[in-house]
Design a protein around this motif. Structure first.
Motif, PDB file in Angstrom:
ATOM      1  N   ASP A  28      47.283  63.099  46.257  1.00 57.49           N
ATOM      2  CA  ASP A  28      46.070  62.412  45.823  1.00 57.49           C
ATOM      3  C   ASP A  28      46.342  61.065  45.163  1.00 57.49           C
ATOM      4  OD1 ASP A  28      44.679  64.619  46.758  1.00 57.49           O
ATOM      5  OD2 ASP A  28      44.724  65.621  44.803  1.00 57.49           O
ATOM      6  N   GLY A  29      47.448  60.464  45.539  1.00 56.06           N
ATOM      7  CA  GLY A  29      47.752  59.134  45.023  1.00 56.06           C
ATOM      8  C   GLY A  29      48.196  59.110  43.570  1.00 56.06           C
ATOM      9  N   VAL A  30      48.333  60.280  42.933  1.00 57.03           N
ATOM     10  CA  VAL A  30      48.640  60.257  41.496  1.00 57.03           C
ATOM     11  C   VAL A  30      49.841  61.087  41.066  1.00 57.03           C
ATOM     12  CG1 VAL A  30      46.298  59.707  40.711  1.00 57.03           C
ATOM     13  CG2 VAL A  30      46.928  62.093  41.054  1.00 57.03           C
ATOM     14  N   GLN A  31      50.125  62.164  41.801  1.00 56.91           N
ATOM     15  CA  GLN A  31      51.151  63.070  41.280  1.00 56.91           C
ATOM     16  C   GLN A  31      52.250  63.331  42.304  1.00 56.91           C
ATOM     17  OE1 GLN A  31      49.895  67.090  40.553  1.00 56.91           O
ATOM     18  NE2 GLN A  31      51.828  67.591  39.550  1.00 56.91           N
ATOM     19  N   TRP A  32      53.493  63.163  41.862  1.00 55.53           N
ATOM     20  CA  TRP A  32      54.613  63.510  42.734  1.00 55.53           C
ATOM     21  C   TRP A  32      54.832  65.010  42.666  1.00 55.53           C
ATOM     22  CZ3 TRP A  32      56.318  60.427  46.330  1.00 55.53           C
ATOM     23  CH2 TRP A  32      56.196  59.049  46.166  1.00 55.53           C
ATOM     24  N   VAL A  33      54.824  65.648  43.822  1.00 54.35           N
ATOM     25  CA  VAL A  33      55.012  67.095  43.897  1.00 54.35           C
ATOM     26  C   VAL A  33      56.295  67.375  44.673  1.00 54.35           C
ATOM     27  CG1 VAL A  33      54.034  69.272  44.755  1.00 54.35           C
ATOM     28  CG2 VAL A  33      52.512  67.491  43.863  1.00 54.35           C
ATOM     29  N   THR A  34      57.157  68.199  44.090  1.00 51.81           N
ATOM     30  CA  THR A  34      58.415  68.557  44.766  1.00 51.81           C
ATOM     31  C   THR A  34      58.149  69.554  45.885  1.00 51.81           C
ATOM     32  OG1 THR A  34      59.661  68.173  42.752  1.00 51.81           O
ATOM     33  CG2 THR A  34      60.689  69.625  44.370  1.00 51.81           C
ATOM     34  N   VAL A  35      58.822  69.351  47.009  1.00 51.49           N
ATOM     35  CA  VAL A  35      58.742  70.335  48.102  1.00 51.49           C
ATOM     36  C   VAL A  35      59.975  71.227  47.957  1.00 51.49           C
ATOM     37  CG1 VAL A  35      58.512  70.667  50.593  1.00 51.49           C
ATOM     38  CG2 VAL A  35      57.699  68.524  49.541  1.00 51.49           C
ATOM     39  N   PRO A  36      59.801  72.409  47.362  1.00 58.42           N
ATOM     40  CA  PRO A  36      60.982  73.211  47.027  1.00 58.42           C
ATOM     41  C   PRO A  36      61.671  73.747  48.277  1.00 58.42           C
ATOM     42  CG  PRO A  36      58.960  74.422  46.554  1.00 58.42           C
ATOM     43  CD  PRO A  36      58.542  73.076  47.047  1.00 58.42           C
ATOM     44  N   PRO A  37      63.005  73.701  48.312  1.00 61.44           N
ATOM     45  CA  PRO A  37      63.711  74.260  49.468  1.00 61.44           C
ATOM     46  C   PRO A  37      63.410  75.755  49.582  1.00 61.44           C
ATOM     47  CG  PRO A  37      65.207  72.987  48.091  1.00 61.44           C
ATOM     48  CD  PRO A  37      63.932  73.141  47.318  1.00 61.44           C
ATOM     49  N   LYS A  38      63.174  76.175  50.800  1.00 63.28           N
ATOM     50  CA  LYS A  38      62.900  77.601  51.054  1.00 63.28           C
ATOM     51  C   LYS A  38      63.785  77.988  52.233  1.00 63.28           C
ATOM     52  CE  LYS A  38      59.014  80.537  52.459  1.00 63.28           C
ATOM     53  NZ  LYS A  38      59.474  81.741  51.790  1.00 63.28           N
ATOM     54  N   THR A  39      64.623  78.985  52.014  1.00 61.28           N
ATOM     55  CA  THR A  39      65.615  79.327  53.048  1.00 61.28           C
ATOM     56  C   THR A  39      64.959  79.526  54.416  1.00 61.28           C
ATOM     57  OG1 THR A  39      66.836  80.430  51.323  1.00 61.28           O
ATOM     58  CG2 THR A  39      67.549  80.868  53.575  1.00 61.28           C
ATOM     59  N   GLY A  40      65.476  78.818  55.399  1.00 62.80           N
ATOM     60  CA  GLY A  40      64.995  78.998  56.770  1.00 62.80           C
ATOM     61  C   GLY A  40      63.718  78.251  57.097  1.00 62.80           C
ATOM     62  N   ALA A  41      63.039  77.691  56.083  1.00 63.95           N
ATOM     63  CA  ALA A  41      61.777  76.983  56.357  1.00 63.95           C
ATOM     64  C   ALA A  41      62.047  75.528  56.726  1.00 63.95           C
ATOM     65  CB  ALA A  41      60.871  77.055  55.136  1.00 63.95           C
ATOM     66  N   LEU A  42      61.094  74.914  57.400  1.00 66.93           N
ATOM     67  CA  LEU A  42      61.192  73.492  57.743  1.00 66.93           C
ATOM     68  C   LEU A  42      59.984  72.776  57.153  1.00 66.93           C
ATOM     69  CD1 LEU A  42      62.200  74.041  61.472  1.00 66.93           C
ATOM     70  CD2 LEU A  42      63.662  73.005  59.710  1.00 66.93           C
TER      71      LEU A  42
END
Ligand SMILES: O=C(O)CCC(=O)C(=O)O
Ligand SMILES: [Fe+2]
Length: 369
Positions: A249-263
């Motif tokens: 939403d143009g305001v908050q940096w959100v981490t994309v957490p590593p998830k085993t096997g996911a892309l």
């Protein structure tokens, strides 16, 4: 305009091989790599308040969930995607083997200033006064020529793994694209090149390997600066060290957490254009870690490089005028090389009006549908 992907940077050379440091041996971030206060990490309690959707591709509702994620996030993670885990492990280990080579060896496959493939810094370094805490290796088509420079004898395991991965990624990306387009009511008839077979096909993607060495002062460094991808979509594999962040939403940096096997799948500028602004081309960046090495592989998926891309006529009506004029992928890459994050606005057709505002415009406001 160049028709082949490998030629798109001929007119936009960048010289990025000076000032190399041995990341692993430095005790503090040198001035050349020190970014002033850029990493405004969200405080711990804000961290992951909102979570990037995780979608099981076997879920009967997957298509709906994918469409929704493309409109609200521009990014999601997928599980049950059909890429065998052993292939992910193999490309990770081959990628690691590459980046562990001595600097002088890696530079034997240095990406030429006006070229697209090979070893080096991200091209976007050219837009910033400070260097990023990362190195990369780009593959377009077969990696064999560059890999032979790196390992005169043992290049085959690398090439086999990367070629197999590219083949699998192409299938998955095409499948994902059709799921996304389906959610907009777009069918095969609306996208003639989607069914194209032949030589143009092989130039429609690049595989970008990114390496982020541990950094003694992570808050003073930048792994990869905020950008959108110039693709239709990108499929990213990240190892178990986090670092990818998306702007929500143009305001908050959100981490994309590593998830085993996911892309991780993100929308690029071209799908944003095709969808007439309905899908978000998400702004993202990579931050670095104090003790852990991070590796990512981004499969950058695009259309045949000389096909005109413009908003689908099905998505245009009186309330929704076309937002962009036609552009080919190779032309768009040229614009990106010149204008970086302002490239999208250079192909923009009409300005925001009556609440019809594009999520990817400079003001980063929402499209109302
Ligand atoms: O390493 C990452 O997580 C991001 C990589 C990326 O954004 C890219 O290669 O375009
Ligand atoms: Fe990216």
């Amino acid at each position: 305009m160049p028709a082949r992907l490998s030629e798109v940077f001929r007119a936009h050379p960048v010289h990025l091989h000076d000032n190399n440091i041995e990341f692993e041996s430095v005790q503090e971030v040198p001035d050349s790599h020190a970014w002033p206060q850029v990493i405004d990490y969200p405080s711990e309690d804000l961290y992951d308040v909102q979570e990037v959707p995780i979608i099981d591709l076997m879920d009967p509702n997957a298509a709906k969930l994918v469409g929704n994620a493309c409109e609200t996030w521009g990014v999601f993670q997928v599980t049950n995607h059909g890429i065998p885990i052993h292939l992910l492990e193999e490309v990770e280990s081959e990628g690691r083997r590459l980046f562990q080579l001595p600097a002088q060896q890696k530079l034997k496959a240095a990406r030429p200033p006006n070229g697209i493939s090979g070893y080096g810094r991200a091209r976007i370094n050219a837009f910033f006064p400070k260097l990023m805490w990362s190195e990369g290796f780009t593959i377009v088509g077969s990696p064999v020529e560059d890999a032979r420079q790196l390992w005169p004898q043992e290049y085959k395991t690398f090439c086999d793994a990367m070629e197999e991965y590219q083949k699998e990624m192409k299938k998955l990306s095409t499948r994902l694209m059709w799921i996304m387009l389906g959610s907009l009511g777009i069918t095969q008839e609306d996208l003639k090149w989607g069914a194209l077979k032949g030589e143009s096909e092989v130039t429609s993607a690049a595989l970008q390997l990114n390496s982020y060495p541990p950094c003694p002062e992570p808050k003073r460094a930048m792994g990869l600066a905020a950008h959108t991808d110039s693709t239709l979509l990108t499929v990213l594999y990240q190892n178990s060290t986090s670092g990818l962040q998306v702007l929500k939403d143009g305001v908050q940096w959100v981490t994309v957490p590593p998830k085993t096997g996911a892309l991780v799948v993100n929308i690029g500028d071209l799908l944003h254009i095709l969808s007439n602004g309905r899908f978000m081309s998400v702004l993202h960046r990579a931050v670095v870690h104090r003790t852990r090495h991070r590796l990512s592989l981004a499969y950058l998926y695009g259309p045949p490089s000389n096909i005109q891309i413009s908003p689908f006529s099905k998505l245009i009506d009186q309330k929704h005028p076309p937002l962009y004029h036609p552009v080919t992928w190779s032309e768009y890459l040229g614009r990106k090389a010149k204008h970086f994050n302002k490239a999208l606005s250079t192909v923009r057709l009409c300005g925001p009006q009556n609440g019809f505002i594009d999520m990817n415009d400079q003001n980063r406001m929402k499209v109302e549908w």
